[in-house]
Design a protein around this motif. Sequence first.
Motif, mmCIF file in Angstrom:
data_model
loop_
_atom_site.group_PDB
_atom_site.id
_atom_site.type_symbol
_atom_site.label_atom_id
_atom_site.label_comp_id
_atom_site.label_asym_id
_atom_site.label_seq_id
_atom_site.Cartn_x
_atom_site.Cartn_y
_atom_site.Cartn_z
ATOM 1 N N SER A 31 0.788 -1.193 0.028
ATOM 2 C CA SER A 31 0.114 0.085 0.081
ATOM 3 C C SER A 31 0.783 1.241 0.073
ATOM 4 C CB SER A 31 -0.926 0.019 1.288
ATOM 5 O OG SER A 31 -0.205 -0.005 2.352
ATOM 6 N N THR A 32 2.135 1.116 -0.173
ATOM 7 C CA THR A 32 3.042 2.339 0.011
ATOM 8 C C THR A 32 3.134 2.743 -1.424
ATOM 9 O OG1 THR A 32 4.754 1.141 -0.541
ATOM 10 C CG2 THR A 32 4.446 1.238 1.759
ATOM 11 N N TYR A 33 3.606 4.101 -1.526
ATOM 12 C CA TYR A 33 3.889 4.941 -3.006
ATOM 13 C C TYR A 33 5.004 5.226 -2.963
ATOM 14 C CZ TYR A 33 -1.222 4.199 -2.750
ATOM 15 O OH TYR A 33 -2.504 3.597 -2.809
ATOM 16 N N SER A 39 1.618 1.052 -6.524
ATOM 17 C CA SER A 39 3.069 1.464 -6.141
ATOM 18 C C SER A 39 3.805 1.813 -7.267
ATOM 19 C CB SER A 39 3.356 0.048 -5.448
ATOM 20 O OG SER A 39 3.523 -1.057 -6.225
ATOM 21 N N SER A 83 4.102 11.400 -0.283
ATOM 22 C CA SER A 83 3.197 10.069 -0.016
ATOM 23 C C SER A 83 2.142 10.360 0.917
ATOM 24 C CB SER A 83 4.288 8.957 0.510
ATOM 25 O OG SER A 83 4.917 9.415 1.560
ATOM 26 N N VAL A 131 -1.755 10.880 -0.430
ATOM 27 C CA VAL A 131 -2.763 9.878 -0.812
ATOM 28 C C VAL A 131 -3.727 9.572 0.509
ATOM 29 C CG1 VAL A 131 -1.366 8.841 -2.449
ATOM 30 C CG2 VAL A 131 -1.269 7.970 -0.191
ATOM 31 N N SER A 176 -10.380 7.991 0.971
ATOM 32 C CA SER A 176 -8.878 8.625 0.706
ATOM 33 C C SER A 176 -8.612 8.296 -0.821
ATOM 34 C CB SER A 176 -8.060 8.138 1.735
ATOM 35 O OG SER A 176 -7.590 6.882 1.400
ATOM 36 N N SER A 220 -5.617 7.068 -1.582
ATOM 37 C CA SER A 220 -5.325 5.809 -1.631
ATOM 38 C C SER A 220 -6.547 4.666 -1.736
ATOM 39 C CB SER A 220 -4.495 5.359 -0.249
ATOM 40 O OG SER A 220 -4.197 3.877 -0.265
ATOM 41 N N ASP A 221 -7.632 4.954 -1.197
ATOM 42 C CA ASP A 221 -8.651 4.076 -1.302
ATOM 43 C C ASP A 221 -9.041 4.028 -2.612
ATOM 44 O OD1 ASP A 221 -8.997 3.485 1.462
ATOM 45 O OD2 ASP A 221 -10.303 5.171 1.859
#
Length: 206
Positions: free
Chosen positions: A23-25, A71, A82, A85, A119, A121-122
């Motif tokens: 889940s990291t960017y 990613s 980061s 997100v 978010s 990210s979501d």
Amino acid sequence: MPGKHVRFSTQSTFHSPSTPPTSTYANLPGPTPYAPHRSYTDSAAAKGRAHNLIAFSDSPLLNYDISLHPSMMSTHHHGVSSASVLEPAVYPPQTTITISTPHLPWSISVSASNGRYVSVSDVLAALYRGLRVNVTPAEFNALGSQKPMRRATAAYTNRYTRFKGHRGYAEEKRQGVKRVDFLMGCTQFRGLSPTSSADVWRLHVS
């Protein structure tokens, strides 16, 4: 139907075998056979806006091929971190939204993983998961004619051949046609724009 070149699987995978399911960017400092399901006229759009990272633009902040894991996205814009997100994907913030596009017969539901708001990210994770769902033979046949079938097959072939010579090639090929292939190769993310429904957002790709 282009027969032997098309594969179908009953198992859907949500990450590319050659990219980490994280889940990291780490990289951060077209034509369609379908008619739109609803009107997307600007005059009818709800009074809302998407986060700058994912707002519709001809020059989006994110360089992201949505056939790949989030990613793998990147940006050339300064000031993007980061942490961005984790901010609300749309304003006003919502706990659930739906992403739709006239390029696909399916919509994608997005829920707030933090329980408070959807978010950025979501949204990116839901897009990836939703488009990695396998296409059934019935859905493939619903394309209706040889031309879109050939285009979807070509998108599938191009997608798995990108991994040729790498660890994930055989697995990606074996998994068969996925919903992302119905974008007919138009997988460059151009962002989200509001629609006439406050909780429905249009996906733009090129």
